[in-house]
Design a protein around this motif. Structure first.
Motif, PDB file in Angstrom:
ATOM      1  N   ASP A  58       0.826  -1.195   0.000  1.00  0.00           N
ATOM      2  CA  ASP A  58       0.000   0.000   0.000  1.00  0.00           C
ATOM      3  C   ASP A  58       0.867   1.254   0.000  1.00  0.00           C
ATOM      4  O   ASP A  58       2.102   1.178  -0.085  1.00  0.00           O
ATOM      5  CB  ASP A  58      -1.001  -0.023   1.156  1.00  0.00           C
ATOM      6  CG  ASP A  58      -0.340   0.111   2.528  1.00  0.00           C
ATOM      7  OD1 ASP A  58       0.831   0.524   2.627  1.00  0.00           O
ATOM      8  OD2 ASP A  58      -1.027  -0.218   3.525  1.00  0.00           O
ATOM      9  N   THR A 113      -2.715  -2.292  -8.078  1.00  0.00           N
ATOM     10  CA  THR A 113      -2.625  -0.898  -7.681  1.00  0.00           C
ATOM     11  C   THR A 113      -1.389  -0.261  -8.278  1.00  0.00           C
ATOM     12  O   THR A 113      -0.321  -0.887  -8.350  1.00  0.00           O
ATOM     13  CB  THR A 113      -2.596  -0.749  -6.147  1.00  0.00           C
ATOM     14  OG1 THR A 113      -2.506   0.640  -5.816  1.00  0.00           O
ATOM     15  CG2 THR A 113      -1.428  -1.500  -5.521  1.00  0.00           C
ATOM     16  N   ASP A 118      -5.309   3.454  -4.485  1.00  0.00           N
ATOM     17  CA  ASP A 118      -6.443   3.032  -5.303  1.00  0.00           C
ATOM     18  C   ASP A 118      -6.199   1.600  -5.759  1.00  0.00           C
ATOM     19  O   ASP A 118      -5.241   1.328  -6.504  1.00  0.00           O
ATOM     20  CB  ASP A 118      -6.596   3.959  -6.506  1.00  0.00           C
ATOM     21  CG  ASP A 118      -6.779   5.408  -6.079  1.00  0.00           C
ATOM     22  OD1 ASP A 118      -7.726   5.679  -5.323  1.00  0.00           O
ATOM     23  OD2 ASP A 118      -5.946   6.254  -6.482  1.00  0.00           O
ATOM     24  N   ILE A 119      -7.073   0.684  -5.330  1.00  0.00           N
ATOM     25  CA  ILE A 119      -6.885  -0.742  -5.589  1.00  0.00           C
ATOM     26  C   ILE A 119      -8.039  -1.248  -6.440  1.00  0.00           C
ATOM     27  O   ILE A 119      -9.211  -1.052  -6.093  1.00  0.00           O
ATOM     28  CB  ILE A 119      -6.841  -1.562  -4.279  1.00  0.00           C
ATOM     29  CG1 ILE A 119      -6.053  -0.835  -3.185  1.00  0.00           C
ATOM     30  CG2 ILE A 119      -6.296  -2.956  -4.556  1.00  0.00           C
ATOM     31  CD1 ILE A 119      -4.604  -0.622  -3.472  1.00  0.00           C
ATOM     32  N   ASN A 155     -13.603  -1.960  -6.193  1.00  0.00           N
ATOM     33  CA  ASN A 155     -12.475  -1.041  -6.064  1.00  0.00           C
ATOM     34  C   ASN A 155     -12.348  -0.520  -4.639  1.00  0.00           C
ATOM     35  O   ASN A 155     -13.313  -0.491  -3.874  1.00  0.00           O
ATOM     36  CB  ASN A 155     -12.617   0.144  -7.026  1.00  0.00           C
ATOM     37  CG  ASN A 155     -12.415  -0.262  -8.471  1.00  0.00           C
ATOM     38  OD1 ASN A 155     -11.904  -1.339  -8.764  1.00  0.00           O
ATOM     39  ND2 ASN A 155     -12.821   0.599  -9.398  1.00  0.00           N
TER      40      ASN A 155
END
Length: 387
Positions: A58, A113, A118-119, A155
């Motif tokens: 992340d 990502t 933003d995944i 998302n």
């Protein structure tokens, strides 16, 4: 439970691999390390290994891994060797009885990502008509005969702390609706991880097929992985095939995707070796008369994601595809992750990496939810290279 029972006869009809031997060799280490053991590590009874492990870093450089059941929680930590289950549920379906809602059972099965915030996730979504009065199949065959599977999109905008399903979520679906008389499992299943090449993102998924589409493994591509309708499948020459929501307005039947040989099902993981640029895929398979002399985990190599070498055995083991009678344990859901990966989405490996998989206890002739997520070292060497 995410099950993987498939048709051997249909698979043999689609297997036609490149004759060349792999340009790399994988060797599996002997030591087995426990990554996640439910009695010790679970938040509740939903936390059992049930999908191929996927990981990303992340925005804070913390690793998130998804590898468990349909009450989706992430294992998090500073590196792959220090992961602990976060009890916060990031995505869960409601067991909706409406197949058009795509909200029955959902597994986070692939993620991507660019920035760690933003995944994009691809969800393996199961609808089981026998649990909702929408199946006419006899009870002894209802498990598979009433199962309709779709790949949908969800998302996250908070680094994977929560995911939301998109309003038009379908990534890949059979071009027909769930049918009370369908008689066998239908749809798209168990996507591989997502990888990047030449400005596009790719993943593999297997489909059980329909008239006009043979059983096989389809390769998908998108330039915008967070948009479900941007994914298109390979037709043998180009990525021209898009799949509509069968519960939306009527659409023409899609063209046939070209099954990618020699995979009997979608690879558990696809990674690119640093330096050589060679793609490596690991897949679980059952014994057949052509490519797989014994059941187990196999690997194959490629330069372009569409043409693959003949598979080589990495680990002989019974898997969820095999008859469990007489076995103590089965092993399934393989994935490859490198502790030293240079990419945020763990799509690259060096000469040393880890094979992750779920090991599950057998009771009589049935696999159980008594499962442990484990890993073993693998060594990857170019063909002819001295160890």
């Amino acid at each position: 439970m995410m099950r993987l029972a498939l048709s051997t006869s249909l698979i043999l009809a689609t297997c036609a691999a490149q004759a060349a031997a792999p340009a790399a060799r994988m060797t599996l280490g002997d030591e087995t390390q426990t990554v996640f053991q439910p009695p010790r590590d679970a938040c509740d009874g939903n936390d059992v290994p049930d999908v191929n492990p996927r990981a990303f870093r992340d925005a804070d450089n913390t690793i998130a891994m998804f590898a468990l059941h349909d009450v989706n929680r992430a294992l998090r930590g500073k590196d792959l060797s220090h992961l602990k289950l976060d009890c916060k549920v990031v995505y869960r379906s409601s067991f909706s009885a409406n197949p058009a809602a795509y909200d029955h059972q959902s597994w986070i099965a692939a993620t991507w990502t660019d920035n760690g915030k933003d995944i994009a996730a691809i969800i393996h979504h199961e609808f089981h008509g026998d649990r909702n009065g929408l199946c006419n199949i006899p009870k002894d065959k209802a498990g598979l005969g009433c199962w309709f599977n779709t790949l949908i999109a969800a998302n996250s905008t908070d680094g994977g702390a929560s995911f939301h399903k998109l309003s038009s979520p379908v990534v890949a679906s059979s071009p027909f609706r769930q049918d009370v008389d369908q008689g066998r499992h239908r749809g798209f299943f168990n996507p591989s991880n997502i990888v990047s090449s030449n400005g596009y993102k790719y993943f593999f998924s297997n489909t059980t097929g329909w008239p006009g589409q043979q059983y096989g493994v389809c390769l998908f591509r998108s330039a915008e992985p967070g948009k479900p309708n941007s994914w298109s499948a390979f037709d043998g020459k180009d990525f021209s095939i898009r799949y509509a929501d069968p519960y939306g307005p009527p659409q023409p039947l899609p063209a046939e995707c070209k099954p990618i040989a020699p995979f009997p099902v979608a690879p558990g993981a696809v990674v690119r070796q640093r330096g050589s640029g060679l793609w490596l895929a690991v897949v679980q398979a059952w014994k057949d008369d052509k490519f797989f002399p014994v059941s187990g985990f196999y690997y194959a190599t490629s330069r372009d994601l569409t043409t693959w070498s003949e598979p080589r055995l990495l680990f002989a083991t019974r898997t969820l595809f095999d008859n469990a009678c007489g076995a103590d344990r089965l092993n399934s859901y393989p994935s490859i992750l490198d502790e030293q990966a240079k990419t945020r989405n763990f799509e690259d490996v060096g000469e040393d990496a880890w094979l992750y998989y779920a090991s599950m206890r057998v009771d009589g002739c049935s696999h159980t939810s008594d499962r442990t997520l484990v890993r073993r070292k693998i060594t990857i060497r170019a063909e002819g290279q001295v160890r």
